[in-house]
Design a protein around this motif. Structure first.
Motif, PDB file in Angstrom:
ATOM      1  N   THR A  54       0.844  -1.210   0.000  1.00  0.00           N
ATOM      2  CA  THR A  54       0.000   0.000   0.000  1.00  0.00           C
ATOM      3  C   THR A  54       0.871   1.249   0.000  1.00  0.00           C
ATOM      4  O   THR A  54       0.613   2.220  -0.737  1.00  0.00           O
ATOM      5  CB  THR A  54      -0.935  -0.013   1.223  1.00  0.00           C
ATOM      6  N   ALA A  55       1.933   1.206   0.799  1.00  0.00           N
ATOM      7  CA  ALA A  55       2.843   2.349   0.864  1.00  0.00           C
ATOM      8  C   ALA A  55       3.506   2.586  -0.485  1.00  0.00           C
ATOM      9  O   ALA A  55       3.668   3.735  -0.932  1.00  0.00           O
ATOM     10  CB  ALA A  55       3.897   2.113   1.944  1.00  0.00           C
ATOM     11  N   PHE A  56       3.861   1.490  -1.193  1.00  0.00           N
ATOM     12  CA  PHE A  56       4.494   1.615  -2.516  1.00  0.00           C
ATOM     13  C   PHE A  56       3.566   2.351  -3.499  1.00  0.00           C
ATOM     14  O   PHE A  56       3.977   3.253  -4.223  1.00  0.00           O
ATOM     15  CB  PHE A  56       4.859   0.223  -3.046  1.00  0.00           C
ATOM     16  N   VAL A  57       2.278   1.966  -3.452  1.00  0.00           N
ATOM     17  CA  VAL A  57       1.297   2.598  -4.351  1.00  0.00           C
ATOM     18  C   VAL A  57       1.142   4.079  -3.988  1.00  0.00           C
ATOM     19  O   VAL A  57       1.011   4.951  -4.867  1.00  0.00           O
ATOM     20  CB  VAL A  57      -0.057   1.853  -4.300  1.00  0.00           C
ATOM     21  N   GLU A  58       1.197   4.359  -2.681  1.00  0.00           N
ATOM     22  CA  GLU A  58       1.076   5.768  -2.257  1.00  0.00           C
ATOM     23  C   GLU A  58       2.261   6.592  -2.754  1.00  0.00           C
ATOM     24  O   GLU A  58       2.113   7.749  -3.152  1.00  0.00           O
ATOM     25  CB  GLU A  58       0.979   5.847  -0.722  1.00  0.00           C
ATOM     26  N   VAL A  59       3.431   5.978  -2.758  1.00  0.00           N
ATOM     27  CA  VAL A  59       4.617   6.695  -3.280  1.00  0.00           C
ATOM     28  C   VAL A  59       4.437   6.969  -4.777  1.00  0.00           C
ATOM     29  O   VAL A  59       4.757   8.052  -5.274  1.00  0.00           O
ATOM     30  CB  VAL A  59       5.915   5.892  -3.006  1.00  0.00           C
ATOM     31  N   LEU A  60       3.907   5.980  -5.468  1.00  0.00           N
ATOM     32  CA  LEU A  60       3.639   6.193  -6.898  1.00  0.00           C
ATOM     33  C   LEU A  60       2.723   7.411  -7.091  1.00  0.00           C
ATOM     34  O   LEU A  60       2.947   8.250  -7.972  1.00  0.00           O
ATOM     35  CB  LEU A  60       2.953   4.960  -7.494  1.00  0.00           C
ATOM     36  N   SER A  61       1.681   7.491  -6.254  1.00  0.00           N
ATOM     37  CA  SER A  61       0.740   8.618  -6.348  1.00  0.00           C
ATOM     38  C   SER A  61       1.452   9.938  -6.051  1.00  0.00           C
ATOM     39  O   SER A  61       1.205  10.960  -6.705  1.00  0.00           O
ATOM     40  CB  SER A  61      -0.407   8.458  -5.340  1.00  0.00           C
ATOM     41  N   TYR A  62       2.342   9.902  -5.074  1.00  0.00           N
ATOM     42  CA  TYR A  62       3.065  11.121  -4.702  1.00  0.00           C
ATOM     43  C   TYR A  62       3.961  11.576  -5.864  1.00  0.00           C
ATOM     44  O   TYR A  62       3.994  12.758  -6.219  1.00  0.00           O
ATOM     45  CB  TYR A  62       3.901  10.860  -3.443  1.00  0.00           C
ATOM     46  N   VAL A  63       4.633  10.622  -6.468  1.00  0.00           N
ATOM     47  CA  VAL A  63       5.532  10.953  -7.586  1.00  0.00           C
ATOM     48  C   VAL A  63       4.722  11.468  -8.788  1.00  0.00           C
ATOM     49  O   VAL A  63       5.164  12.348  -9.523  1.00  0.00           O
ATOM     50  CB  VAL A  63       6.405   9.739  -7.967  1.00  0.00           C
ATOM     51  N   GLU A  64       3.532  10.903  -8.956  1.00  0.00           N
ATOM     52  CA  GLU A  64       2.656  11.379 -10.051  1.00  0.00           C
ATOM     53  C   GLU A  64       2.367  12.873  -9.866  1.00  0.00           C
ATOM     54  O   GLU A  64       2.452  13.664 -10.806  1.00  0.00           O
ATOM     55  CB  GLU A  64       1.333  10.606 -10.058  1.00  0.00           C
ATOM     56  N   ALA A  65       2.044  13.234  -8.587  1.00  0.00           N
ATOM     57  CA  ALA A  65       1.697  14.634  -8.304  1.00  0.00           C
ATOM     58  C   ALA A  65       2.943  15.515  -8.254  1.00  0.00           C
ATOM     59  O   ALA A  65       2.876  16.704  -8.599  1.00  0.00           O
ATOM     60  CB  ALA A  65       0.947  14.707  -6.977  1.00  0.00           C
ATOM     61  N   ASN A  66       4.066  14.946  -7.857  1.00  0.00           N
ATOM     62  CA  ASN A  66       5.298  15.746  -7.729  1.00  0.00           C
ATOM     63  C   ASN A  66       6.443  15.041  -8.450  1.00  0.00           C
ATOM     64  O   ASN A  66       7.344  14.485  -7.816  1.00  0.00           O
ATOM     65  CB  ASN A  66       5.672  15.913  -6.239  1.00  0.00           C
ATOM     66  N   PRO A  67       6.430  15.063  -9.752  1.00  0.00           N
ATOM     67  CA  PRO A  67       7.472  14.330 -10.469  1.00  0.00           C
ATOM     68  C   PRO A  67       8.847  14.958 -10.257  1.00  0.00           C
ATOM     69  O   PRO A  67       8.974  16.193 -10.331  1.00  0.00           O
ATOM     70  CB  PRO A  67       7.042  14.444 -11.928  1.00  0.00           C
ATOM     71  N   PRO A  68       9.839  14.142  -9.940  1.00  0.00           N
ATOM     72  CA  PRO A  68      11.190  14.685  -9.786  1.00  0.00           C
ATOM     73  C   PRO A  68      11.709  15.218 -11.119  1.00  0.00           C
ATOM     74  O   PRO A  68      11.200  14.837 -12.180  1.00  0.00           O
ATOM     75  CB  PRO A  68      12.010  13.480  -9.325  1.00  0.00           C
ATOM     76  N   GLU A  69      12.709  16.075 -11.050  1.00  0.00           N
ATOM     77  CA  GLU A  69      13.234  16.687 -12.269  1.00  0.00           C
ATOM     78  C   GLU A  69      13.768  15.605 -13.204  1.00  0.00           C
ATOM     79  O   GLU A  69      14.429  14.663 -12.772  1.00  0.00           O
ATOM     80  CB  GLU A  69      14.363  17.646 -11.886  1.00  0.00           C
ATOM     81  N   GLY A  70      13.439  15.758 -14.458  1.00  0.00           N
ATOM     82  CA  GLY A  70      13.923  14.793 -15.445  1.00  0.00           C
ATOM     83  C   GLY A  70      12.984  13.629 -15.680  1.00  0.00           C
ATOM     84  O   GLY A  70      13.123  12.902 -16.665  1.00  0.00           O
ATOM     85  N   MET A  71      12.016  13.444 -14.792  1.00  0.00           N
ATOM     86  CA  MET A  71      11.082  12.328 -14.992  1.00  0.00           C
ATOM     87  C   MET A  71       9.903  12.786 -15.853  1.00  0.00           C
ATOM     88  O   MET A  71       9.310  13.828 -15.568  1.00  0.00           O
ATOM     89  CB  MET A  71      10.566  11.805 -13.649  1.00  0.00           C
ATOM     90  N   PRO A  72       9.583  12.045 -16.909  1.00  0.00           N
ATOM     91  CA  PRO A  72       8.446  12.457 -17.730  1.00  0.00           C
ATOM     92  C   PRO A  72       7.147  12.392 -16.931  1.00  0.00           C
ATOM     93  O   PRO A  72       7.001  11.521 -16.065  1.00  0.00           O
ATOM     94  CB  PRO A  72       8.434  11.432 -18.872  1.00  0.00           C
ATOM     95  N   PRO A  73       6.216  13.311 -17.201  1.00  0.00           N
ATOM     96  CA  PRO A  73       4.964  13.272 -16.451  1.00  0.00           C
ATOM     97  C   PRO A  73       4.167  12.009 -16.776  1.00  0.00           C
ATOM     98  O   PRO A  73       4.284  11.453 -17.864  1.00  0.00           O
ATOM     99  CB  PRO A  73       4.217  14.518 -16.941  1.00  0.00           C
ATOM    100  N   PHE A  74       3.377  11.572 -15.833  1.00  0.00           N
ATOM    101  CA  PHE A  74       2.518  10.397 -16.090  1.00  0.00           C
ATOM    102  C   PHE A  74       1.249  10.515 -15.254  1.00  0.00           C
ATOM    103  O   PHE A  74       1.197  11.241 -14.255  1.00  0.00           O
ATOM    104  CB  PHE A  74       3.286   9.097 -15.773  1.00  0.00           C
ATOM    105  N   ASP A  75       0.223   9.810 -15.705  1.00  0.00           N
ATOM    106  CA  ASP A  75      -1.040   9.730 -14.963  1.00  0.00           C
ATOM    107  C   ASP A  75      -1.138   8.329 -14.389  1.00  0.00           C
ATOM    108  O   ASP A  75      -0.898   7.346 -15.103  1.00  0.00           O
ATOM    109  CB  ASP A  75      -2.241   9.972 -15.893  1.00  0.00           C
ATOM    110  N   LEU A  76      -1.512   8.249 -13.133  1.00  0.00           N
ATOM    111  CA  LEU A  76      -1.602   6.946 -12.481  1.00  0.00           C
ATOM    112  C   LEU A  76      -3.065   6.525 -12.351  1.00  0.00           C
ATOM    113  O   LEU A  76      -3.916   7.326 -11.939  1.00  0.00           O
ATOM    114  CB  LEU A  76      -0.958   7.028 -11.085  1.00  0.00           C
ATOM    115  N   ILE A  77      -3.342   5.303 -12.735  1.00  0.00           N
ATOM    116  CA  ILE A  77      -4.720   4.794 -12.643  1.00  0.00           C
ATOM    117  C   ILE A  77      -4.678   3.464 -11.886  1.00  0.00           C
ATOM    118  O   ILE A  77      -3.906   2.565 -12.273  1.00  0.00           O
ATOM    119  CB  ILE A  77      -5.331   4.575 -14.027  1.00  0.00           C
TER     120      ILE A  77
END
Lengths: 366, 308
Positions: free
Chosen positions: A60-83
């Motif tokens: 569950t925590a892993f999925v939450e991190v994915l959601s966090y990265v979706e909202a706050n993508p680190p520099e250099g990471m292409p944007p993405f939408d999580l479903i």
């Protein structure tokens, strides 16, 4: 068999009218070319799905991190939408429909592996035909996994290309739409031929020949079947050159287009029977066609419409031709998968053609 | 007695409250050229459209070669040829293709169709342009093609609805000559509002006005009804008001245009008229007696002029 003479005459009338033929073939083609060039190569944010099969707090925590990265993508990471998906099947279906770039499965045992410091299993499925899918999705998942775990520990990221999918989402959405729209333009062309014949007294003259009503009905409708076939061939042919990828059996899609073309012939017969002149015919066609085109799903997704309109759209034949042809072309859907659409289209084609023939026949009677 | 090819009894057609044809009776003999003469809107085309099975009559009956127009339209269509008032040709087809459509609709043999097409195109002066799309033709050429489409399958009964409408005088003459050549071979019902056409071509004619037949007979018979009316046309020089007053007292229906005076009366005495004019200082350049025309017949019956 006298209808053959009349059909041959009507075919010549249409093919020799260069302006009308150019309009009939050219307008949807121009849309495909213009919109294809304008939007066909656009890179939308990657859509990444996640299927959480492991219910552990770590998963569950892993999925939450994915959601966090979706909202706050680190520099250099292409944007993405999580479903988020409840099952692998649902995610796979959307991947095949081109709605997803890739999806990651968090398998059972994920939490246990993290806890033990063992190799963490993750599976990433992507479209193997899309050269951009893996480069866009793999770094996201790998980066999140590393961020989540804090250190680079062994990560078994199993990347599996899956059988399909959409190389150019836009073209795969747009070309079937434009094909159906092009077939709708058949209506004013056919109405013009019939209305001109009425206005110039040619139809009256034909009525003094020993033709039977069936000769008239077939004579005026059959010439448009090769035109429908030619339209479909041209639109999809150009679509392929512009990036349309046909995965499924094109013969099924062709059949669906022929059916919607027959619906248009029926609509044209109805309108042509009601109008008395070419001047009446043209606006009468567009009064019908503009709303029908807007409600067809050819130009934009019907999901954007209010529920009441969606209900109306689902009754009409056009969306069924579009949905079914898009499924066949894009996901390789089998004939059995699109049978409800097929039956709906057959029903409409029979009904419209029968009403058209009936109204046309009545209009010939004094 | 000759065979009757077209028989019409009390034929009537209404469009809502408007009655276009008000119970007409006709008997047209086999091989006869019969004209319906009348002004625009008289009911000629409505009558012909009913006889061609394009319009269902509101009342009355009609038979073509013994077949009822309501009950046997399909049979009738096999042996009629119709030249409609509109130029009803297929614009993007050439002459042969237009004729082929008509010929094949009537089950013509291909070789016979070609031969017949060649003949008719030659007669109507269309051979040279016969392979061009009709849309490039002049109005007169289209009209001539319009006529030969009705003839290509060699029908025994022809309906010609204003076949020379809009034609130049030369083309009109050519069409008249051809129609005249068909007399005796085919039964022809011709509608026209040109009195010269009806006069020159018809074996018999009916004058139709406001949906009713007001007179019927041969052109000579109809004109003979005006035996008691003579018309003299006098061209004068120095026509004065006094002279006109004197003439008008004797001939109240006198017409005057510039120096030309037209006098109508049961009897006309040329010497008396010339003396009357001379005594008032008017010179007479020419004078002739005009024969009555079908237009005169029409005017005498309806009190109206045939409008072109």
């Amino acid at each position: 068999m006298k209808f053959k003479e009349l059909a041959s005459r009507n075919l010549k009338e249409v093919y020799r009218d260069k302006v009308a033929l150019g309009f009939l073939m050219g307008m949807p083609l121009a849309f495909i070319l213009i919109f294809g060039w304008a939007f066909g190569g656009e890179m939308s944010p990657a859509s990444i799905g996640v299927v959480q099969q492991d219910k552990s707090p770590e998963a569950t925590a892993f999925v939450e991190v994915l959601s966090y990265v979706e909202a706050n993508p680190p520099e250099g990471m292409p944007p993405f939408d999580l479903i988020a998906y409840g099952s692998e099947e649902a995610a796979l279906k959307d991947l095949k429909l081109g709605k997803l770039t890739a999806f990651v499965i968090v398998p059972e045992g994920f939490g246990e592996a993290v806890e033990k410091g063992a190799t963490v299993p993750l599976t990433l499925l992507y479209d193997e035909n899309d050269p951009m899918a893996a480069p866009r999705a793999v770094p996201v998942v790998r980066e999140v996994a590393v961020s989540f775990l804090g250190v680079k520990i062994p990560l078994a990221l199993e990347s599996r290309g899956t059988m399909v999918e959409v190389e150019n989402e836009f073209m795969n959405f747009f070309v079937p739409g434009m094909t159906v729209f092009g077939l709708m333009i058949l209506v004013p062309t056919m109405v013009r031929v019939m209305a001109q014949d009425k206005e110039r007294g040619f139809l009256s003259r034909l009525l003094t020949f020993p033709f039977r009503p069936l000769d008239f009905i077939l004579g005026y409708s059959l010439p448009f079947i090769p035109i429908i076939a030619l339209q479909v061939a041209i639109y999809t042919g150009v679509g392929v050159l512009m990036g349309l990828r046909i995965i499924g059996n094109f013969g099924i899609a062709f059949l669906l287009f022929i059916l919607i073309g027959l619906c248009c012939v029926g609509i044209a017969m109805i309108i042509a029977s009601l109008v008395k002149s070419e001047a009446q015919g043209e606006p009468a066609c567009w009064v019908f066609l503009v709303p029908l085109a807007m409600l067809s799903g050819a130009w934009f997704s019907i999901e954007m419409m209010p529920p009441i309109l969606i209900d109306i759209v689902n009754v009409l034949p056009f969306i069924h031709a579009l949905d079914a042809s898009r499924q066949v072309i894009t996901t390789g859907a089998a004939f059995t998968d699109i049978l409800p659409h097929f039956y709906w289209l057959v029903g409409w084609a029979i009904a419209l053609f029968a009403i058209g023939a009936l109204v046309f026949r009545r209009s010939m009677r004094a | 007695m000759d065979n009757i090819a077209i028989e019409v009894n009390r034929l009537r057609k209404s469009f809502g409250s408007l009655t276009a044809v008000k119970g007409i009776d006709l008997q047209i003999r086999d091989g006869e050229l019969f004209s319906l003469l009348g002004p625009n809107g008289a009911g000629k085309t409505t009558t012909i459209n009913m006889l061609c099975c394009l319009l269902r009559p509101t009342g009355g009956t009609a038979t073509i070669m013994g077949y009822d127009i309501v009950h046997h339209p399909q049979r009738i269509k096999e042996f009629i040829g119709v030249c409609p008032q509109e130029t009803a040709v297929s614009e993007r087809l050439n002459c042969y293709e237009n004729l082929a459509l008509a010929g094949k609709a009537h089950d013509m043999d291909k070789a016979v169709l070609k031969q017949r097409s060649d003949e008719l195109l030659e007669i109507m002066g269309l051979t040279e342009r016969s392979k061009e799309q009709v849309k490039r033709f002049s109005g007169g050429m289209k009209r001539r093609l319009n006529l030969i489409i009705a003839l290509v399958h060699d029908p025994p009964i022809l309906f010609l609805d204003e076949p020379t409408l809009g034609l130049d005088p030369q083309s009109r003459r050519a069409v008249w000559d051809y129609i005249a050549s068909l007399k005796g071979q085919k039964t022809i019902l011709l509608t026209t509002h040109y009195m010269e056409e009806a006069d020159a071509l018809s074996d018999r004619l009916a004058i139709i006005d406001e949906g009713q037949i007001v007179a019927q007979g041969s052109p000579a018979e109809l004109k003979a009804t005006l035996w008691d009316r003579k018309t003299m046309v006098i061209t004068t020089e120095g026509l004065s008001a006094a002279a006109l007053d004197a003439l008008r007292r004797e001939y109240p229906s006198m017409k005057v245009a510039d120096e030309v005076v037209e006098l109508s009366a049961p009897s006309l005495d040329l010497k008396e008229i010339v003396d009357c004019l001379h005594s008032r200082g008017v010179a007479v350049r020419s004078a002739f007696v005009k024969e009555p025309t079908l237009e005169d017949v029409f005017i005498s019956i309806t009190g109206k002029e045939l409008r072109d």
